[in-house]
Design a protein around this motif. Structure first.
Motif, PDB file in Angstrom:
ATOM      1  N   GLU A 139     -18.593 -13.932  -5.774  1.00  0.00           N
ATOM      2  CA  GLU A 139     -19.495 -15.079  -5.790  1.00  0.00           C
ATOM      3  C   GLU A 139     -20.841 -14.778  -5.131  1.00  0.00           C
ATOM      4  N   GLU A 140     -20.821 -14.127  -3.963  1.00  0.00           N
ATOM      5  CA  GLU A 140     -22.069 -13.894  -3.244  1.00  0.00           C
ATOM      6  C   GLU A 140     -23.001 -12.948  -4.002  1.00  0.00           C
ATOM      7  N   LEU A 141     -22.442 -11.931  -4.639  1.00  0.00           N
ATOM      8  CA  LEU A 141     -23.275 -10.971  -5.350  1.00  0.00           C
ATOM      9  C   LEU A 141     -23.746 -11.483  -6.708  1.00  0.00           C
ATOM     10  N   ALA A 142     -23.247 -12.638  -7.127  1.00  0.00           N
ATOM     11  CA  ALA A 142     -23.675 -13.223  -8.404  1.00  0.00           C
ATOM     12  C   ALA A 142     -24.684 -14.354  -8.216  1.00  0.00           C
ATOM     13  N   LEU A 143     -25.063 -14.645  -6.973  1.00  0.00           N
ATOM     14  CA  LEU A 143     -26.105 -15.633  -6.728  1.00  0.00           C
ATOM     15  C   LEU A 143     -27.462 -14.998  -7.010  1.00  0.00           C
ATOM     16  N   THR A 144     -28.382 -15.758  -7.568  1.00  0.00           N
ATOM     17  CA  THR A 144     -29.659 -15.187  -8.005  1.00  0.00           C
ATOM     18  C   THR A 144     -30.817 -15.448  -7.053  1.00  0.00           C
ATOM     19  N   GLY A 145     -30.748 -16.530  -6.278  1.00  0.00           N
ATOM     20  CA  GLY A 145     -31.885 -16.881  -5.434  1.00  0.00           C
ATOM     21  C   GLY A 145     -33.051 -17.427  -6.246  1.00  0.00           C
ATOM     22  N   CYS A 146     -32.779 -17.858  -7.494  1.00  0.00           N
ATOM     23  CA  CYS A 146     -33.813 -18.409  -8.381  1.00  0.00           C
ATOM     24  C   CYS A 146     -33.318 -19.734  -8.961  1.00  0.00           C
ATOM     25  N   ARG A 147     -34.068 -20.789  -8.755  1.00  0.00           N
ATOM     26  CA  ARG A 147     -33.677 -22.092  -9.280  1.00  0.00           C
ATOM     27  C   ARG A 147     -33.636 -22.073 -10.812  1.00  0.00           C
ATOM     28  N   GLY A 148     -32.535 -22.613 -11.345  1.00  0.00           N
ATOM     29  CA  GLY A 148     -32.409 -22.696 -12.790  1.00  0.00           C
ATOM     30  C   GLY A 148     -32.014 -21.397 -13.466  1.00  0.00           C
ATOM     31  N   GLU A 157     -20.083 -20.766 -12.941  1.00  0.00           N
ATOM     32  CA  GLU A 157     -19.692 -22.133 -13.303  1.00  0.00           C
ATOM     33  C   GLU A 157     -18.224 -22.355 -12.960  1.00  0.00           C
ATOM     34  N   GLY A 158     -17.948 -23.499 -12.329  1.00  0.00           N
ATOM     35  CA  GLY A 158     -16.586 -23.801 -11.918  1.00  0.00           C
ATOM     36  C   GLY A 158     -16.262 -23.352 -10.509  1.00  0.00           C
ATOM     37  N   THR A 159     -17.229 -22.695  -9.850  1.00  0.00           N
ATOM     38  CA  THR A 159     -17.019 -22.263  -8.465  1.00  0.00           C
ATOM     39  C   THR A 159     -17.868 -23.119  -7.531  1.00  0.00           C
ATOM     40  N   GLU A 160     -17.564 -23.048  -6.261  1.00  0.00           N
ATOM     41  CA  GLU A 160     -18.324 -23.803  -5.270  1.00  0.00           C
ATOM     42  C   GLU A 160     -19.769 -23.308  -5.176  1.00  0.00           C
ATOM     43  N   SER A 161     -19.997 -22.060  -5.568  1.00  0.00           N
ATOM     44  CA  SER A 161     -21.324 -21.444  -5.433  1.00  0.00           C
ATOM     45  C   SER A 161     -22.275 -21.772  -6.578  1.00  0.00           C
ATOM     46  N   HIS A 162     -21.779 -22.378  -7.637  1.00  0.00           N
ATOM     47  CA  HIS A 162     -22.586 -22.612  -8.836  1.00  0.00           C
ATOM     48  C   HIS A 162     -23.837 -23.419  -8.518  1.00  0.00           C
ATOM     49  N   ARG A 163     -24.994 -22.853  -8.858  1.00  0.00           N
ATOM     50  CA  ARG A 163     -26.290 -23.490  -8.670  1.00  0.00           C
ATOM     51  C   ARG A 163     -26.549 -23.880  -7.215  1.00  0.00           C
ATOM     52  N   LYS A 164     -26.118 -23.013  -6.319  1.00  0.00           N
ATOM     53  CA  LYS A 164     -26.370 -23.231  -4.897  1.00  0.00           C
ATOM     54  C   LYS A 164     -26.923 -21.956  -4.274  1.00  0.00           C
ATOM     55  N   ARG A 200     -22.403 -16.549   5.331  1.00  0.00           N
ATOM     56  CA  ARG A 200     -22.263 -17.859   4.694  1.00  0.00           C
ATOM     57  C   ARG A 200     -21.931 -18.935   5.728  1.00  0.00           C
ATOM     58  N   GLU A 201     -21.283 -18.558   6.801  1.00  0.00           N
ATOM     59  CA  GLU A 201     -21.035 -19.514   7.882  1.00  0.00           C
ATOM     60  C   GLU A 201     -22.355 -19.940   8.534  1.00  0.00           C
ATOM     61  N   LEU A 202     -23.297 -19.005   8.620  1.00  0.00           N
ATOM     62  CA  LEU A 202     -24.589 -19.312   9.235  1.00  0.00           C
ATOM     63  C   LEU A 202     -25.508 -20.064   8.276  1.00  0.00           C
ATOM     64  N   TRP A 203     -25.345 -19.794   6.980  1.00  0.00           N
ATOM     65  CA  TRP A 203     -26.133 -20.478   5.941  1.00  0.00           C
ATOM     66  C   TRP A 203     -25.186 -21.092   4.924  1.00  0.00           C
ATOM     67  N   PRO A 204     -24.660 -22.265   5.177  1.00  0.00           N
ATOM     68  CA  PRO A 204     -23.734 -22.903   4.237  1.00  0.00           C
ATOM     69  C   PRO A 204     -24.391 -23.118   2.868  1.00  0.00           C
ATOM     70  N   LEU A 205     -23.569 -23.094   1.824  1.00  0.00           N
ATOM     71  CA  LEU A 205     -24.064 -23.319   0.468  1.00  0.00           C
ATOM     72  C   LEU A 205     -24.737 -24.684   0.348  1.00  0.00           C
ATOM     73  N   SER A 206     -25.866 -24.685  -0.350  1.00  0.00           N
ATOM     74  CA  SER A 206     -26.614 -25.930  -0.505  1.00  0.00           C
ATOM     75  C   SER A 206     -27.427 -25.878  -1.792  1.00  0.00           C
ATOM     76  N   THR A 207     -27.495 -27.001  -2.499  1.00  0.00           N
ATOM     77  CA  THR A 207     -28.299 -27.053  -3.725  1.00  0.00           C
ATOM     78  C   THR A 207     -29.786 -26.934  -3.409  1.00  0.00           C
ATOM     79  N   LYS A 208     -30.203 -27.409  -2.239  1.00  0.00           N
ATOM     80  CA  LYS A 208     -31.629 -27.340  -1.898  1.00  0.00           C
ATOM     81  C   LYS A 208     -32.081 -25.921  -1.583  1.00  0.00           C
ATOM     82  N   ASP A 209     -31.129 -25.025  -1.286  1.00  0.00           N
ATOM     83  CA  ASP A 209     -31.476 -23.639  -0.972  1.00  0.00           C
ATOM     84  C   ASP A 209     -31.239 -22.686  -2.143  1.00  0.00           C
ATOM     85  N   VAL A 210     -31.049 -23.234  -3.339  1.00  0.00           N
ATOM     86  CA  VAL A 210     -30.748 -22.396  -4.503  1.00  0.00           C
ATOM     87  C   VAL A 210     -31.888 -21.428  -4.808  1.00  0.00           C
ATOM     88  N   ASP A 211     -33.112 -21.781  -4.396  1.00  0.00           N
ATOM     89  CA  ASP A 211     -34.294 -20.958  -4.681  1.00  0.00           C
ATOM     90  C   ASP A 211     -34.648 -20.034  -3.513  1.00  0.00           C
TER      91      ASP A 211
END
Length: 289
Positions: A139-148, A157-164, A200-211
């Motif tokens: 999950e962590e290595l599949a995050l993009t750091g880019c909104r949208g 999709e289907g994971t807690e990390s989706h779009r976060k 991830r404990e220090l930076w919890p998943l958040s939709t506002k931080d997706v970018d």
């Protein structure tokens, strides 16, 4: 592969689009950077020696190979599409087979790039990790750091990390996988998973931080093998410390200092699952200290 698309390409792409920079100019920029690297030595012959004797040939080849992908920044392709295209081509070149799809596919492709010479071994050992470690890396290595933007072959999709977010750039992750991974690839991957877990404990998943992208520095681990990481100095323990809103660093801290630490900014790293034959993660309880 060390960095997510946002951290790797966003700023450069903004400059390219704003300045309407053509692909040919982007290619020239990177060739110029390459000559600058050699020219950093005080004499021409020593500059040549830098590439011939001091610069790993495989790294140089991969850097030059990436030029054709970076040129696409001037087109309609997004940062994530460019990175995914690069990862797929590298997989076909290094692993000799169709690139994976679905869960953990991007993680495996990025690990393959970071591991360099130990590509096939690292991928095989990924499958030997605990389910918890596989999920963290996947999950962590599949995050993009880019909104949208999501990877097409593993959108989360289907994971807690989706779009976060935020996404993490683990600085010196390749060094860890190549140094420690040479003798114990599974242990090195488990160590990387633990660093990401605590980040991830220090930076919890958040939709506002997706970018957003955060840099995690592991300078303290990059030259160590797994036995050395597991046997830290007597009376000390590795801790991940949040140093700013966008950076954290692994530090070796005396246990006697733990009572004075702000645990909102620090996470103890428990490398128990790095041990060979480990089947279950034993979580470190901070209140023991």
């Amino acid at each position: 592969a060390e960095a997510p698309p946002g951290a790797l390409l966003r700023t450069f792409r903004k400059v390219v689009i704003k300045g309407k920079v053509p692909a040919s100019d982007i290619a020239f920029y990177f060739v110029h950077w390459l000559t600058d690297l050699a020219g950093a030595e005080p004499f021409p012959l020593e500059g040549s020696e830098k590439f011939v004797l001091k610069f790993p040939r495989r790294i140089l080849e991969q850097f030059i190979y990436s030029f054709s992908f970076i040129e696409n920044l001037s087109g309609e392709a997004t940062e994530t599409q460019i990175v995914e295209d690069y990862l797929e081509k590298r997989w076909r070149t290094d692993v000799w087979g169709p690139a994976p799809r679905g869960s953990n596919s991007i993680a495996k492709m990025r690990i393959a790039c970071m591991a360099q010479q130990e590509t096939d071994v690292a991928i095989n050992q990924f499958n030997e990790l605990t389910p918890a470690d596989q999920m963290v890396l996947g999950e962590e290595l599949a995050l993009t750091g880019c909104r949208g933007q999501q990877y097409e072959r593993d959108s989360l999709e289907g994971t807690e990390s989706h779009r976060k977010g935020p996404a993490f750039l683990v600085y010196y992750a390749p060094a860890l996988l190549q140094k420690a991974g040479k003798k114990d690839p599974r242990g090195a991957l488990a160590a990387l998973a633990e660093v990401l877990r605590r980040a991830r404990e220090l930076w919890p998943l958040s939709t506002k931080d997706v970018d957003k992208s955060v840099t995690i520095r592991i300078d303290a681990l990059k030259e160590m093998d797994i036995p050395s990481i597991l046997k830290a100095e007597a009376g000390a323990h590795f801790v991940l410390t949040k140093t700013s809103s966008v950076e954290a660093m692994v530090k070796l801290k005396p246990v006697e200092d733990f009572k004075g630490l702000d645990w909102k900014l620090n996470q103890v790293l428990n490398f128990a699952s790095c041990r060979k034959g480990s089947l279950k993660r034993r979580r470190t309880q901070i209140d023991e200290f």
